[in-house]
Design a protein around this motif. Structure first.
Motif, mmCIF file in Angstrom:
data_model
loop_
_atom_site.group_PDB
_atom_site.id
_atom_site.type_symbol
_atom_site.label_atom_id
_atom_site.label_comp_id
_atom_site.label_asym_id
_atom_site.label_seq_id
_atom_site.Cartn_x
_atom_site.Cartn_y
_atom_site.Cartn_z
ATOM 1 N N TYR A 80 0.890 -1.161 0.000
ATOM 2 C CA TYR A 80 0.000 0.000 0.000
ATOM 3 C C TYR A 80 0.926 1.208 0.000
ATOM 4 N N VAL A 112 2.961 -4.933 2.679
ATOM 5 C CA VAL A 112 2.145 -5.716 3.621
ATOM 6 C C VAL A 112 2.382 -7.215 3.390
ATOM 7 N N LYS A 151 -1.261 -11.760 13.188
ATOM 8 C CA LYS A 151 -1.578 -10.642 14.069
ATOM 9 C C LYS A 151 -2.545 -9.666 13.406
ATOM 10 N N ASN A 152 -3.173 -8.796 14.177
ATOM 11 C CA ASN A 152 -3.956 -7.704 13.601
ATOM 12 C C ASN A 152 -3.050 -6.911 12.672
ATOM 13 N N GLY A 153 -3.527 -6.672 11.465
ATOM 14 C CA GLY A 153 -2.738 -5.906 10.504
ATOM 15 C C GLY A 153 -1.723 -6.741 9.741
ATOM 16 N N GLY A 160 -2.214 -8.679 7.292
ATOM 17 C CA GLY A 160 -2.508 -8.713 5.854
ATOM 18 C C GLY A 160 -3.484 -9.817 5.458
ATOM 19 N N LYS A 161 -4.199 -10.371 6.426
ATOM 20 C CA LYS A 161 -5.135 -11.468 6.130
ATOM 21 C C LYS A 161 -6.258 -11.009 5.195
ATOM 22 N N SER A 162 -6.902 -9.884 5.545
ATOM 23 C CA SER A 162 -8.007 -9.410 4.700
ATOM 24 C C SER A 162 -7.492 -9.038 3.316
ATOM 25 N N THR A 163 -6.330 -8.414 3.277
ATOM 26 C CA THR A 163 -5.725 -8.046 1.993
ATOM 27 C C THR A 163 -5.530 -9.293 1.135
ATOM 28 N N GLU A 191 -13.213 -13.527 8.926
ATOM 29 C CA GLU A 191 -13.597 -13.621 10.344
ATOM 30 C C GLU A 191 -15.094 -13.911 10.512
HETATM 31 N N1 ATP Z 1 -6.675 0.316 1.372
HETATM 32 C C1 ATP Z 1 -5.618 0.417 2.185
HETATM 33 N N2 ATP Z 1 -4.750 1.434 2.074
HETATM 34 C C2 ATP Z 1 -3.657 1.523 2.877
HETATM 35 N N3 ATP Z 1 -3.350 0.631 3.831
HETATM 36 C C3 ATP Z 1 -4.181 -0.415 3.994
HETATM 37 C C4 ATP Z 1 -5.366 -0.573 3.182
HETATM 38 N N4 ATP Z 1 -5.991 -1.705 3.568
HETATM 39 C C5 ATP Z 1 -5.247 -2.227 4.573
HETATM 40 N N5 ATP Z 1 -4.176 -1.448 4.836
HETATM 41 C C6 ATP Z 1 -3.106 -1.719 5.831
HETATM 42 O O1 ATP Z 1 -2.513 -2.965 5.489
HETATM 43 C C7 ATP Z 1 -2.226 -3.724 6.674
HETATM 44 C C8 ATP Z 1 -2.919 -5.066 6.564
HETATM 45 O O2 ATP Z 1 -4.314 -4.878 6.697
HETATM 46 P P1 ATP Z 1 -5.334 -6.083 6.666
HETATM 47 O O3 ATP Z 1 -6.694 -5.518 6.920
HETATM 48 O O4 ATP Z 1 -5.129 -6.863 5.434
HETATM 49 O O5 ATP Z 1 -4.842 -6.934 7.930
HETATM 50 P P2 ATP Z 1 -5.565 -8.090 8.757
HETATM 51 O O6 ATP Z 1 -4.530 -9.135 8.999
HETATM 52 O O7 ATP Z 1 -6.799 -8.517 8.063
HETATM 53 O O8 ATP Z 1 -5.925 -7.354 10.115
HETATM 54 P P3 ATP Z 1 -7.044 -7.687 11.251
HETATM 55 O O9 ATP Z 1 -6.684 -8.992 11.878
HETATM 56 O O10 ATP Z 1 -6.864 -6.555 12.219
HETATM 57 O O11 ATP Z 1 -8.387 -7.672 10.587
HETATM 58 C C9 ATP Z 1 -2.670 -2.866 7.850
HETATM 59 O O12 ATP Z 1 -1.540 -2.178 8.328
HETATM 60 C C10 ATP Z 1 -3.675 -1.894 7.238
HETATM 61 O O13 ATP Z 1 -3.695 -0.692 7.940
#
Ligand code: ATP
Length: 241
Positions: free
Chosen positions: A15, A20, A39-41, A43-46, A161
């Motif tokens: 990003y 990520v 962990k939170n953040g 990158g799972k959702s990404t 989730e």
């Molecule tokens: N559209 C975006 N633009 C910039 N940064 C982003 C964007 N989407 C996600 N991020 C950042 O990318 C990183 C990964 O985010 P992501 O949501 O994929 O993590 P996650 O593992 O699903 O987190 P969680 O367990 O908290 O849901 C985080 O630091 C988030 O702030």
């Protein structure tokens, strides 16, 4: 024909300047339920959004149903998308419809592929057919969302989730729906979760993303055999290092 639905090699995603995903390797076979943890953040959702073909990526290879996503045209992409369903969060977008109306809406979208009677029975939705989606409890919202996601009989189901915030009984009910669907259909479920007991109880494999890379991709059985008393203690050990 390949027996995997998804294959990912050296996947990277930035990003802006922030990296990520820095190298994810992963394969999801037909009939498998795969849990993605980190962990939170982390990158799972990404990662899940890239598999759903709704988010672009920087480098590496992502193959869905045998198609390399960087090499296909719009028509092929459309075909791939029609075989993927997802339940993302938050499930806000159906608010003002009754459950029955929602199911009808999705049937008109997917056409004859959807057998509403079967879905209503399978997910035991009868008692809530006339309830507005917005008035359902969190657990029932997830259950209806799952029913809708499964109704088109997709080959790939992505769940972000799906059980967060639900009581253990409702989590168990949702998992029974997921495992029941997978047994009957030759599909793949890929989901993210923070509940390590779910990985142990229901997932065939677990992908642990740490510092942007695939730190572990294995079966829960193998992880437990390697000396961890639970997936939760495995996770805490790994995170602490
Ligand atoms: N559209 C975006 N633009 C910039 N940064 C982003 C964007 N989407 C996600 N991020 C950042 O990318 C990183 C990964 O985010 P992501 O949501 O994929 O993590 P996650 O593992 O699903 O987190 P969680 O367990 O908290 O849901 C985080 O630091 C988030 O702030």
């Amino acid at each position: 024909m390949q027996n995997y639905n998804v294959k990912v090699e050296k996947l990277t995603k930035n990003y802006g300047k922030k990296a990520v995903l820095k190298g994810i390797d992963f394969t999801a076979e037909k009939g498998e339920i795969i849990g993605v943890i980190g962990k939170n953040g982390a990158g799972k959702s990404t990662f899940l959004e890239i598999l759903m073909t709704i988010k672009d990526y920087n480098d590496g290879k992502v193959v869905v149903f045998g198609n390399n996503l960087k090499e296909i045209d719009q028509a092929d992409l459309g075909k791939i998308k029609s075989n993927i369903s997802a339940v993302l969060q938050p499930t806000q977008f159906y608010k003002k419809l009754k459950v029955k109306e929602l199911l009808d809406l999705f049937r008109s979208y997917y056409g004859s592929k959807v057998d509403l009677k079967e879905i209503i029975e399978e997910f035991e939705l009868q008692e809530h057919l006339n309830t507005f989606f917005d008035n359902l409890s969190g657990g029932w919202k997830q259950k209806v969302s799952l029913a809708i996601a499964f109704s088109s009989k997709p080959r790939l189901i992505i769940l972000d989730e799906p059980t967060t915030g639900l009581d253990p009984h409702m989590r168990n009910i949702l998992w029974e729906s997921i495992t029941g669907y997978i047994k009957k259909n030759d599909s793949t479920v890929i989901l993210s979760t923070h509940y390590m007991d779910e990985i142990e109880l229901y997932c065939d494999k677990v992908l642990f993303i740490n510092d942007g890379v695939t730190e572990v991709f294995d079966t829960p059985e193998n992880i437990l055999k390697s000396g961890h008393k639970s997936i939760n203690s495995f996770y805490l050990d790994k995170i602490a290092k």
